[in-house]
Enzyme design. Structure first.
Site, short mmCIF file in Angstrom:
data_model
loop_
_atom_site.label_atom_id
_atom_site.label_comp_id
_atom_site.label_asym_id
_atom_site.label_seq_id
_atom_site.Cartn_x
_atom_site.Cartn_y
_atom_site.Cartn_z
N HIS A 163 43.16 42.03 39.15
CA HIS A 163 43.35 41.63 40.47
C HIS A 163 42.76 40.04 40.51
CE1 HIS A 163 45.12 45.07 42.87
NE2 HIS A 163 44.52 45.60 41.80
N HIS A 221 36.52 45.09 32.07
CA HIS A 221 37.04 45.48 33.33
C HIS A 221 38.14 46.74 33.14
CE1 HIS A 221 38.91 46.11 37.15
NE2 HIS A 221 40.14 46.07 36.74
#
Length: 529
Positions: A163, A221
């Site tokens: 994101h 991540h």
């Protein structure tokens, strides 16, 4: 004797609390020797806002907040350019997963882990990405994390999530009012909001992709990248990713191999048991992710090969929602940590978790569903009954009031840059140095992603549901290039014109030292290569 022991115990507890408060006061009064920004007014204002958001309602909707974010972004960008693509940390280390604009859960960790402040808390803090989108307090969350990074650059580490790319956090047609770009525009207006969004994305372009704790735990991540050469290790591959990388979409100077490495780091997932049997390549251990769109998954063989090659024991990653806050997979070698309990359809009993790595021990810290804080209130809360509907509406827009189930500050500027012409020249060089590759395929195709998987946990509110009903969510994917093209079509002109507008409205002050990719001055040609 029993009564005497009770008195002694009570006395020790009181003394311990007084000592802690006294220590905090003494430490706060000491001059900083290694960081000029610990007591800087903008950083202090952001941290005070984090502690008392309800007292800053006007500020959070003001141009001053936009200016503060913009200036923070300029400073943090330089800090990140001096960090490698893989950061190395020592324990004790607190590791956090996705936050997604959830101010309430971030406050839980603040109240229970660094109550006296991060600077007075032993250990390091590693955040694994996905700070924006989905939640309603994206601007507050990213402003707070940038302020902490600026104040404690060798204690707070921020990794990049999927994101933190323009294609995703600019996907307004899909996320509606929960997209980062929508919140920037809604808060500050289209022009200034777009510039704040772009300034934050320039920070995201420079975020490290991975971390290693105690030379033993690989933190990322999404997951481990596919190898691109037999002559290099995966850590070397990550270190070789350009220090300024758009990823989705890529800049012109990013080659396909290292774009794949970066993309795998922020997008990949552990393979499910069914994928292990049917879709994972037994030779490589990798397969196509359930997300589709070019994302990959990694199986047991890929995990074994990676850990053996690097001499690591564990992988810690985020990227997937889990109601328990932490999940374990791949023969207890892969830990998934998720640090938001909301906006992912995990139910009202979902937990937000983090992991403390302390030498040879790992401890899971979870937020109980019963935890309530003083910052975010439910719409029917008794504490809101004295507020007017207008005041409640303001709080709802900032995510400080959720559905059931004012302080004036001086306009203080950065005072350590004075050469305005040099600042303007640096900004122009920055915009010219990095240009997006026009017409080049991104490593991830959001249009081809399995929407039900990609956002199966997204808790769409009424406005997003209305957007779906009107057909907005079925539109073509709005990538960063679409957003910028739309902005230019509205008469704002080229990227250089846009930057001039930034200086005009936000009066940007930029650091005297030139922005570089490795801490040394580099000319435009070298940067492009």
């Amino acid at each position: 004797a029993r009564g005497k022991r009770s008195v002694i115990r009570a006395g020790r507890e009181r003394m311990g609390r007084k000592a802690s408060i006294s220590t905090q006061q003494v430490m706060a009064s000491l001059p900083s020797t290694d960081n000029d920004y610990v007591h800087h007014p903008i950083a202090v204002r952001i941290l005070d806002m984090f502690q008392r958001p309800s007292a800053y309602l006007d500020y959070l909707n003001s141009q001053q907040f936009a200016k503060d974010i913009f200036k923070l972004a300029q400073k943090v960008r330089h800090v990140l350019e001096r960090e490698p693509r893989v950061v190395y940390l020592q324990s004790p280390c607190y590791i956090f997963g996705d936050i997604h604009g959830n101010l309430e859960d971030l406050h839980f960790f603040s109240d229970n882990i660094w109550r006296l402040g991060m600077s007075l808390t032993a250990g390091n803090f590693l955040f694994l990405g996905d700070y924006v989108d989905r939640g309603m307090s994206c601007l507050e969350v990213i402003a707070y994390l940038m302020a902490m990074k600026l104040q404690l650059p060798h204690k707070v580490y921020l990794l990049r999530g999927n994101h933190e790319t323009r294609d995703v956090n600019g996907w307004e047609e899909h996320y509606g009012d929960r997209s980062f770009i929508w919140q920037c525009r809604s808060r500050f207006g289209d022009d200034i909001g777009y510039r704040v969004w772009e300034a934050c994305n320039q920070v995201f372009d420079r975020l490290p992709l991975a971390g290693v704790v105690d030379q033993d735990i690989f933190c990322v991540h999404g997951g481990i990248p596919r190898p691109i050469s037999r002559e290099t290790t995966r850590i070397q591959d990550i270190l070789n990713v350009p220090k300024v990388a758009g990823i989705n979409p890529p800049y012109e100077h990013e080659n396909d191999a290292y774009q794949q490495v970066a993309s795998d780091c922020i997008w990949s997932d552990p393979a499910s048991a069914e994928q292990e049997m049917h879709s994972v390549d037994p030779q490589t251990g990798f397969g196509e992710s359930l997300r589709g769109g070019g994302a990959i998954c990694f199986g047991n063989k890929a995990v074994t090969d990676f850990l053996q090659q690097q001499g690591f024991s564990y992988i810690m990653r985020a990227h997937e929602a889990h109601a328990e806050g932490v999940a374990v997979s791949k023969q207890a070698r892969v830990f998934t940590v998720f640090s938001t309990s909301k906006d992912h359809n995990q139910g009202s009993q979902a937990l937000a978790g983090c992991i403390l790595v302390d030498d040879e021990k790992m401890q899971v810290i979870n937020r109980s569903p019963a935890y309530r804080n003083q910052y975010v209130h439910r719409r029917g809360s008794v504490s809101l009954q004295s507020l007017s509907n207008l005041e409640i509406a303001k709080r709802m827009q900032l995510g400080l009031v959720t559905a059931d189930q004012e302080e004036s500050e001086e306009d203080e500027e950065w005072n350590d840059f004075e050469d305005e012409e040099e600042a303007e020249q640096q900004v122009e060089e920055e915009m010219e140095r990095y240009t997006f590759a026009q017409g080049r395929r991104s490593s991830i195709n959001l249009q081809q992603m399995t929407e039900n998987f990609h956002d199966s946990q997204l808790d769409m509110d009424a406005s997003a549901s209305a957007a779906r009903g009107s057909g907005l969510l079925g539109m073509e994917v709005s990538s960063a290039r679409d957003v910028m093209a739309q902005y230019n079509k509205q008469g704002q002109g080229s990227s250089r014109d846009l930057d001039g507008l930034i200086r005009e409205v936000v009066k940007e002050d930029v650091d005297d030292e030139a922005s570089t990719v490795d801490g040394d001055e580099v000319d435009d040609k070298e940067m492009m290569h």
